[in-house]
Write a protein that holds these residues in place. Sequence first.
Motif, mmCIF file in Angstrom:
data_model
loop_
_atom_site.group_PDB
_atom_site.id
_atom_site.type_symbol
_atom_site.label_atom_id
_atom_site.label_comp_id
_atom_site.label_asym_id
_atom_site.label_seq_id
_atom_site.Cartn_x
_atom_site.Cartn_y
_atom_site.Cartn_z
ATOM 1 N N UNK A 1 -24.367 -87.304 53.920
ATOM 2 C CA UNK A 1 -25.552 -87.900 53.315
ATOM 3 C C UNK A 1 -26.710 -87.915 54.313
ATOM 4 N N UNK A 2 -27.935 -87.897 53.774
ATOM 5 C CA UNK A 2 -29.146 -88.035 54.590
ATOM 6 C C UNK A 2 -30.160 -88.850 53.788
ATOM 7 N N UNK A 3 -31.374 -88.958 54.319
ATOM 8 C CA UNK A 3 -32.438 -89.703 53.622
ATOM 9 C C UNK A 3 -33.563 -88.746 53.256
ATOM 10 N N UNK A 4 -33.262 -87.817 52.360
ATOM 11 C CA UNK A 4 -34.211 -86.766 52.001
ATOM 12 C C UNK A 4 -35.276 -87.251 51.021
ATOM 13 N N UNK A 5 -34.966 -88.266 50.225
ATOM 14 C CA UNK A 5 -35.918 -88.734 49.212
ATOM 15 C C UNK A 5 -36.842 -89.809 49.757
ATOM 16 N N UNK A 6 -36.268 -90.826 50.407
ATOM 17 C CA UNK A 6 -37.051 -91.926 50.958
ATOM 18 C C UNK A 6 -36.640 -92.133 52.408
ATOM 19 N N UNK A 7 -37.594 -92.225 53.310
ATOM 20 C CA UNK A 7 -37.300 -92.381 54.738
ATOM 21 C C UNK A 7 -36.492 -93.646 54.988
ATOM 22 N N UNK A 8 -35.406 -93.508 55.764
ATOM 23 C CA UNK A 8 -34.534 -94.615 56.164
ATOM 24 C C UNK A 8 -33.801 -95.255 54.987
ATOM 25 N N UNK A 9 -33.804 -94.594 53.829
ATOM 26 C CA UNK A 9 -33.033 -95.044 52.673
ATOM 27 C C UNK A 9 -32.085 -93.911 52.293
ATOM 28 N N UNK A 10 -30.797 -94.122 52.481
ATOM 29 C CA UNK A 10 -29.831 -93.049 52.261
ATOM 30 C C UNK A 10 -29.803 -92.612 50.799
ATOM 31 N N UNK A 11 -29.796 -91.304 50.591
ATOM 32 C CA UNK A 11 -29.664 -90.775 49.240
ATOM 33 C C UNK A 11 -28.303 -91.155 48.668
ATOM 34 N N UNK A 12 -28.242 -91.397 47.376
ATOM 35 C CA UNK A 12 -26.963 -91.775 46.765
ATOM 36 C C UNK A 12 -26.102 -90.542 46.476
ATOM 37 N N UNK A 13 -26.724 -89.359 46.522
ATOM 38 C CA UNK A 13 -25.975 -88.117 46.316
ATOM 39 C C UNK A 13 -25.822 -87.384 47.647
#
Length: 418
Positions: A177-189
């Motif tokens: 997992x990474x935070x590609x959508x929102x900075x410092x918020x882990x993506x759920x996918x």
Amino acid sequence: MTLCQNWYTHTIQVWGFNRLSSQRFCQNLLSNRRKSTSHFLFGITPYSGLVGIYEETMEFKESIRQLSERINEYKNILHSEEETKRSLILPFFIALGYDVFNPSEFISEIKCDIGIKNGERVDYAILNDNKPVILIECKHCGVRDLTPHVNQLYRYYNASPETKLGILTNGIVYRFYADLQLANIMDVQPFYEIDMSNISDSEIEELKLFCKSYFDIDAILNSAKERKYKKELETLIKSELLSPSDDLVRYFIQKVYNENINQDTFNKLSYLVKSIISETYNTSKTSTSISVKQPQSQIYVKTEKNYSEKDYSRYSVNGEGNYGKCKTPAIVIQTYLRNRSALTIDELKNVFPSNLQGSHGVVRDELEVKDKELRRFIPLIFGNKRIYVSNQWTPANFSKFMHYVNSNIEGITIKKVE
């Protein structure tokens, strides 16, 4: 066996190899190092050198293959999470080149305080400059569905701003997992997932990206973004070919029709465009059948919308960030939910009423979103469940949303970035 061989056999058994496998491994190890025996005996120290020897003498592909075989052999006899860690998970990270015995590089039970909850700990963390750049949450190999446990890693990840990657695993399946959508918020996918019990040669090559010797966070995140966009584009293009949207139809019409396109003209030509798309797609994919219904009537509806105009406006929330109009509402709601853990989904919907957005609504419960609608929403974690915030915003309804937030939501301000 020699004293040296016995010591390494015992140490490697900590990884989960049985004694016979450990003996064979060490015998091969010593055999491969005969030309530099003095370096082998005196040039390394226990633990730190052990990983180096493993990397030097075992080809990465071979080591992953051996681990895959061990998974299929051991998965039915490991009875706890701790046994899974020792026999499957630690050997995986050793194969990637990490020194699991070095506390300045690989540490267990790292503390991740979350809000008012103190003492929360993640199973492992990989450190860089004494900062946790990768968090690893482990489960017993008997846990077949990892999805219910992603919220736990999500909380740890969001509580650790230095973290760049999160890994959720049962020792067999690894989700990245990474935070590609929102900075410092882990993506759920996850952006990447592998099944170590059935891993292909191409997947082994891709796994090299996560090796210590190859590790480059920018390269990993670029690869993650490429995977994400590729998957979304494949879904979008397939959807458009199966059922062309009005925007796509209008794009083609504008290429050949030089006059103003009113609704009557659009209705007449859209059937033609959809028929051609259907014929073209069915020619290359004969197994797919698409039916295009001819409109029964054409009704003239005056429209003032300029479909060729693009809106590239950017916005900040509370003076921070630089977001497009499609992502800004998600940032606003993420900000609003901080320190409001007791809020219910119905109360949240009352705060951000559906009519601000239109047909999709501003926010939906996860049970209200169908799979085919997922691309129209941005997922957020809300308590112990997911909610979905619409990313379908036109200049008109976003302006309405922005005015509402600035006038009614205390502590949150949206401003256009000039």
